[in-house]
Motif scaffolding. Structure first.
Motif, short mmCIF file in Angstrom:
data_model
loop_
_atom_site.label_atom_id
_atom_site.label_comp_id
_atom_site.label_asym_id
_atom_site.label_seq_id
_atom_site.Cartn_x
_atom_site.Cartn_y
_atom_site.Cartn_z
N ASN A 1 -5.35 32.72 34.00
CA ASN A 1 -4.03 32.20 34.50
C ASN A 1 -3.31 33.15 35.56
OD1 ASN A 1 -1.33 30.92 35.03
ND2 ASN A 1 -1.23 30.47 32.44
N PRO A 2 -3.68 33.06 36.57
CA PRO A 2 -3.16 34.08 37.76
C PRO A 2 -1.58 34.26 37.77
CG PRO A 2 -4.89 32.68 38.59
CD PRO A 2 -4.49 32.10 37.27
N MET A 3 -1.12 33.13 37.70
CA MET A 3 0.43 33.12 37.87
C MET A 3 1.34 33.81 36.75
SD MET A 3 1.27 29.72 40.15
CE MET A 3 2.76 30.44 41.00
N MET A 4 0.27 33.53 35.37
CA MET A 4 1.07 34.24 34.21
C MET A 4 0.43 35.71 34.20
SD MET A 4 2.69 33.13 31.51
CE MET A 4 1.98 31.37 30.99
N ALA A 5 -0.67 36.08 34.51
CA ALA A 5 -1.00 37.40 34.78
C ALA A 5 -0.23 38.32 35.65
CB ALA A 5 -2.44 37.63 35.05
N VAL A 6 0.06 37.80 36.67
CA VAL A 6 0.86 38.56 37.79
C VAL A 6 2.05 37.42 38.16
CG1 VAL A 6 0.87 39.95 39.92
CG2 VAL A 6 -1.26 39.71 38.46
N PRO A 7 2.99 37.51 37.63
CA PRO A 7 4.14 36.72 37.90
C PRO A 7 4.52 36.96 39.36
CG PRO A 7 4.61 37.59 35.72
CD PRO A 7 3.43 38.39 36.26
N GLY A 8 4.48 36.17 40.20
CA GLY A 8 4.85 36.59 41.65
C GLY A 8 3.84 36.60 42.54
N THR A 9 2.64 36.43 41.98
CA THR A 9 1.53 36.53 42.86
C THR A 9 1.49 35.32 43.79
OG1 THR A 9 -1.12 36.30 43.05
CG2 THR A 9 0.01 35.31 41.38
N LYS A 10 0.87 35.32 44.93
CA LYS A 10 0.67 34.18 46.01
C LYS A 10 -0.31 33.42 45.58
CE LYS A 10 0.47 36.71 49.76
NZ LYS A 10 0.47 36.84 51.38
N MET A 11 -1.42 33.74 44.60
CA MET A 11 -2.14 32.92 44.09
C MET A 11 -1.75 31.83 43.32
SD MET A 11 -5.97 34.18 42.89
CE MET A 11 -7.17 32.89 41.60
N ALA A 12 -1.62 30.74 43.83
CA ALA A 12 -1.07 29.76 43.12
C ALA A 12 -2.18 28.40 42.58
CB ALA A 12 0.10 28.82 44.12
N TYR A 13 -2.60 29.06 41.69
CA TYR A 13 -3.71 28.20 41.16
C TYR A 13 -3.59 28.17 39.48
CZ TYR A 13 -8.77 27.34 40.35
OH TYR A 13 -9.67 26.57 39.90
N ALA A 14 -3.96 27.08 38.80
CA ALA A 14 -3.69 26.99 37.40
C ALA A 14 -4.86 28.05 36.74
CB ALA A 14 -4.20 25.60 36.89
N GLY A 15 -5.87 28.44 37.24
CA GLY A 15 -6.63 29.22 36.86
C GLY A 15 -7.99 28.51 36.17
N VAL A 16 -9.26 29.47 35.90
CA VAL A 16 -10.29 28.91 35.25
C VAL A 16 -10.21 29.02 33.92
CG1 VAL A 16 -12.64 29.27 35.28
CG2 VAL A 16 -11.35 29.83 37.31
N LYS A 17 -9.82 27.90 33.18
CA LYS A 17 -9.41 27.91 31.78
C LYS A 17 -10.78 28.16 30.81
CE LYS A 17 -5.42 27.16 32.59
NZ LYS A 17 -4.55 28.31 32.67
N ASP A 18 -11.95 27.63 31.38
CA ASP A 18 -12.94 27.81 30.25
C ASP A 18 -13.57 29.39 30.41
OD1 ASP A 18 -15.27 25.69 28.99
OD2 ASP A 18 -16.25 27.48 30.02
N ALA A 19 -13.89 29.82 29.28
CA ALA A 19 -14.17 31.35 29.03
C ALA A 19 -15.49 31.44 29.66
CB ALA A 19 -14.06 31.77 27.67
#
Lengths: 195, 132
Positions: free
Chosen positions: B93-111
């Motif tokens: 969860n890029p935007m949760m890991a680094v609030p303010g990142t430009k990587m606007a992507y939901a993330g790769v949820k599957d481990a």
């Protein structure tokens, strides 16, 4: 707010605080439930501003991709490799990317953000574009990427209407990708799902 | 009041305990990861900076320090060194890991998909031919 101050809040106020705060922000629902008055309002406003900032970031990512797509079609057209029917298609697709970019810029400004501008130059693999097929394959890669990018951003948008607009663009990108695959002699719709 | 606080704390603890633990993924497969990487190609490439930074040389690089790419302040300040663990956390969860990142992507949820992707990245970003 300290525990001592919380103790002076009436149960009715606490309930009201919980009910009005719930749904506006899920991450700090407990905090909102405990807070009332200005503190709660400040929290909600802060969270709301953060959500708007996130939406602006998401829209700017999409806009940057559209700028890249517009530039890529320009490069493709200027190679002189595209034959007439295909060239017309490329120009049409580029025009649609310009429309996407215009819509995104407006949405960003409406949210109070600053739209990103196109880069002065892009690192496209121009030396690998030697035939019409190369150009089409390059465009297809970008269109598939764009569809994937929209898919990866729509779920994290706060505003549902923006999500609808981006889903509309996603559909257009997917159509571009399918038609380019068809032009390349590939299965235009290789899967039931896009990832 | 104390009962309210106790109830809230209990609720938080209960939710925390009931939350699913991180699923342990099997060892990552680079071939499967290459398929997952197709999604990343929306904004990234191995060789060139695009909407996102190039991936060549990713492992061992401090976040937000690649020359020639304009990072967000948040990413410049993130401070981690990219490795399997830090990438796994960020990619979920890029935007949760680094609030303010430009990587606007939901993330790769599957481990497992993340493990595969990281295995691919580890191999591909060190490829001497691609990453000259």
């Amino acid at each position: 707010m300290t525990i001592e101050k919380l103790a002076r809040v009436s149960p009715a106020e606490r309930r009201r605080g919980f009910l009005t705060g719930f749904g506006k922000i899920t991450l700090s629902a407990t905090a909102i439930a405990l807070l009332t008055g200005n503190e709660k309002l400040a929290l909600v406003r802060s969270a709301s501003a953060q959500m708007t900032n996130n939406d602006v970031t998401i829209l700017n990512t999409a806009l940057a991709l559209e700028h890249e797509g517009i530039a890529a079609y320009q490069v493709g057209a200027e190679t002189g490799l595209l034959q007439k029917p295909v060239l017309a298609l490329a120009v049409q697709f580029q025009g649609q990317h310009k429309q996407h970019a215009d819509a995104l810029e407006k949405a960003i400004k409406k949210l109070g953000g600053t739209p990103v501008t196109p880069r002065k130059d892009y690192d496209f693999p121009k030396n690998k574009l030697k035939t019409q097929t190369d150009v089409l394959a390059f465009a297809a890669t970008l269109e598939k990427g764009a569809a994937s990018a929209y898919l990866g951003t729509i779920p994290i948008l706060t505003e549902r209407d923006l999500a609808r607009q981006l889903a509309s663009i996603l559909g257009d990108e997917a159509m571009h990708w399918a038609i380019l695959r068809q032009a390349l002699g590939q299965n235009p719709v290789p899967d039931a799902f896009i990832s | 009041m104390s009962s309210l606080i106790a109830s809230c704390l209990l609720a938080v603890l209960t939710v925390g305990l009931a939350a699913p633990r991180a699923v342990q993924a099997a060892a990552g497969g680079p071939a499967r990861g290459e398929v997952v990487y197709q999604r990343c190609l929306a904004c990234h490439s191995l060789e060139n900076n695009r909407v996102g930074p190039r991936h060549c040389g990713l492992f061992g690089r401090r976040a937000g320090t690649l020359k020639g790419y304009s990072y967000s302040t948040a990413m410049k300040n993130y401070g981690v060194i990219w490795n399997e663990k830090t990438l796994d956390h960020f990619l979920e969860n890029p935007m949760m890991a680094v609030p303010g990142t430009k990587m606007a992507y939901a993330g790769v949820k599957d481990a497992q998909e993340r493990a595969d992707l990281i295995a691919y990245l580890k191999k591909a970003t060190r490829d001497s031919e691609t990453c000259k």
